[in-house]
Design a protein around this motif. Sequence first.
Motif, PDB file in Angstrom:
ATOM      1  N   GLN A  81      13.335  12.711  -4.210  1.00 22.93           N
ATOM      2  CA  GLN A  81      13.165  12.022  -2.944  1.00 22.93           C
ATOM      3  C   GLN A  81      12.339  10.756  -3.104  1.00 22.93           C
ATOM      4  O   GLN A  81      12.690   9.700  -2.578  1.00 22.93           O
ATOM      5  CB  GLN A  81      12.496  12.962  -1.923  1.00 22.93           C
ATOM      6  N   ILE A  82      11.223  10.860  -3.832  1.00 22.70           N
ATOM      7  CA  ILE A  82      10.367   9.675  -4.015  1.00 22.70           C
ATOM      8  C   ILE A  82      11.095   8.603  -4.814  1.00 22.70           C
ATOM      9  O   ILE A  82      11.009   7.412  -4.526  1.00 22.70           O
ATOM     10  CB  ILE A  82       9.049  10.077  -4.694  1.00 22.70           C
ATOM     11  N   GLN A 111       0.821  -1.207   0.000  1.00 25.68           N
ATOM     12  CA  GLN A 111       0.000   0.000   0.000  1.00 25.68           C
ATOM     13  C   GLN A 111       0.857   1.259   0.000  1.00 25.68           C
ATOM     14  O   GLN A 111       0.544   2.247  -0.672  1.00 25.68           O
ATOM     15  CB  GLN A 111      -0.928  -0.016   1.215  1.00 25.68           C
ATOM     16  N   VAL A 112       1.962   1.226   0.749  1.00 21.29           N
ATOM     17  CA  VAL A 112       2.842   2.399   0.774  1.00 21.29           C
ATOM     18  C   VAL A 112       3.462   2.640  -0.592  1.00 21.29           C
ATOM     19  O   VAL A 112       3.540   3.779  -1.079  1.00 21.29           O
ATOM     20  CB  VAL A 112       3.924   2.210   1.857  1.00 21.29           C
ATOM     21  N   MET A 163       3.285  10.200  -9.823  1.00 21.21           N
ATOM     22  CA  MET A 163       2.622  10.563 -11.071  1.00 21.21           C
ATOM     23  C   MET A 163       1.987  11.948 -10.980  1.00 21.21           C
ATOM     24  O   MET A 163       2.047  12.741 -11.945  1.00 21.21           O
ATOM     25  CB  MET A 163       1.559   9.515 -11.404  1.00 21.21           C
ATOM     26  N   GLU A 164       1.374  12.283  -9.847  1.00 19.43           N
ATOM     27  CA  GLU A 164       0.762  13.596  -9.699  1.00 19.43           C
ATOM     28  C   GLU A 164       1.805  14.707  -9.762  1.00 19.43           C
ATOM     29  O   GLU A 164       1.600  15.744 -10.401  1.00 19.43           O
ATOM     30  CB  GLU A 164      -0.009  13.665  -8.367  1.00 19.43           C
ATOM     31  N   GLN A 217       3.074   5.882  -2.980  1.00 19.32           N
ATOM     32  CA  GLN A 217       4.246   6.603  -3.482  1.00 19.32           C
ATOM     33  C   GLN A 217       4.184   6.748  -5.003  1.00 19.32           C
ATOM     34  O   GLN A 217       4.530   7.808  -5.555  1.00 19.32           O
ATOM     35  CB  GLN A 217       5.522   5.854  -3.075  1.00 19.32           C
ATOM     36  N   ASN A 218       3.733   5.708  -5.679  1.00 15.44           N
ATOM     37  CA  ASN A 218       3.633   5.792  -7.141  1.00 15.44           C
ATOM     38  C   ASN A 218       2.583   6.817  -7.574  1.00 15.44           C
ATOM     39  O   ASN A 218       2.795   7.572  -8.537  1.00 15.44           O
ATOM     40  CB  ASN A 218       3.289   4.413  -7.719  1.00 15.44           C
TER      41      ASN A 218
END
Length: 516
Positions: A418-419, A335-336, A345-346, A340-341
């Motif tokens: 960072q992501i 779920q994390v 994308m946003e 994060q994905n």
Amino acid sequence: MAVSTAQRRAAAARALLLTFLTALTFHGGAADVAAGASTTQALPHRRFEYKYSFKGPHLAQSDGSIPFWVHSGNAIPSADQIRITPSLRSQRGSAWTKNKVRFEHWEAEVTFRVSGRGRMGADGLAVWFTSAQGLDGPVYGAADQWNGIGIFFDSFDNDGKKNNPAIIVVGNNGKLVYDHQNDGSTQALGTCLRDFRNKPYPVRAKITYYKKTLTVLINNGFTPDKEDYEFCTKVDNMIIPSEGFFGVSAATGGLADDHDVLSFLLFRLTEPGQQPPPPESEIPKEEKDKYQEEFQNFQQELDKKKEEFQKEHPDVQAEPIEDFYESVNEREIRQVFEGQNRIHMEIKQLHRQLAMILDEQRRYVSVITDEIAKKGTVAESGQLDSAGHQIGSVIATQQEVLRNLNELRNSFFESLKQIGSVQHQGNPGGMGTYETIQHFNDIKEHLHTVRRDVEHLVQRNVQNPGEKAVKCPEVPPMPSCLSTVHFAVFIVIQSVLFLCYVMYKSQQEAAAKKFF
């Protein structure tokens, strides 16, 4: 002369004898003190009792039952834990041992997790030792007027004294009614203030009853060290029933939390020097023979079914059933990563939109600069000064907006880095999530700065009516200048849409969490 010499020898002999007796007495007393100290410091013998315990994995059976335990109400057993109550309003649940406990001294280690979205939770979780099973009732999901002891992990402040979350020890002889309005403070035998909600690691409570003394130790859930306990409270000269049932219960009210119990481990304590009875002596021979016969019959039936299945499906290879299910940790990690994905994308999409806005701003600034250069050679001096002043202010505002957008774009780029680094390292639960939240806060601050600058520009244009006549220069081959009002509306709408999307996603994830 001879008499004096004999007297001196007798006095020396008496002094030597007195010294010897003193040394002998001192060593004897020291030995008694050392023996007493060693007896006092000796720890009791601990023996694990599996019939009164549970822990994962494979905690619940295929029919939803728990070995040696019974659950009631809204409790939901799973492979890794028992969810005593889900994060829904007005829920009650409990789990109790099937057999009575007949130990004089015992120690219980309870591992649990209380989590919720709100700043406050309700109502709380309780650990029981009572003479009868309180399967349902108003006291944290268990029966009132119990005979025994209850350790309450109270998370809601009923009396409004701001002394919650708290851990409260309450005893009862079967005649007292629990004082809900005062959070049991009028009946508490011991209490301590500890925040046990929304901790990074499960909270552990060690409850020891030894020589009529009840001690509660707490692991606050900030460290993975299972033995990092701190003192909570202690009750001396406490008399509880000689036999009873252990249980855990929880309840929710107007507010709601997930109350999950990961393990309940019970140990029998015996005093030093006393040999604990062997486990085989506690089970009668007839009962052991019956269990052994049932096990053999079950094993034969299982082998027969395996052979029949292999004959009917010779091409199918046996695979462990556990591979088809994911554990709680694997589900949380998945779920994390999905979250994060989505954030990645946003932010990419916002980065592209900001790049387009920056290109338009640069084009408008270049058009205005060229127009000023053309007008400077043909315009009159008075009109040139007025128009130049107005256009200069517009250029300064546009450059400030451009600088803010550049900073916003840089913050987006840092968030992407960072992501990406978090996903590459495979550590979604650590600093990556915190850094992402910090970047979103920076993004909101930059958006507020841009909106404030644009509103200031619009307000200044409205306050100076003479400036309304100044319009953006008309250049035939180029598109018309972007109005500040349109730009402000565009930024505000985009910010509102982005915040609405983030709130919608968080609500969806919270709603999905209730079913796990």
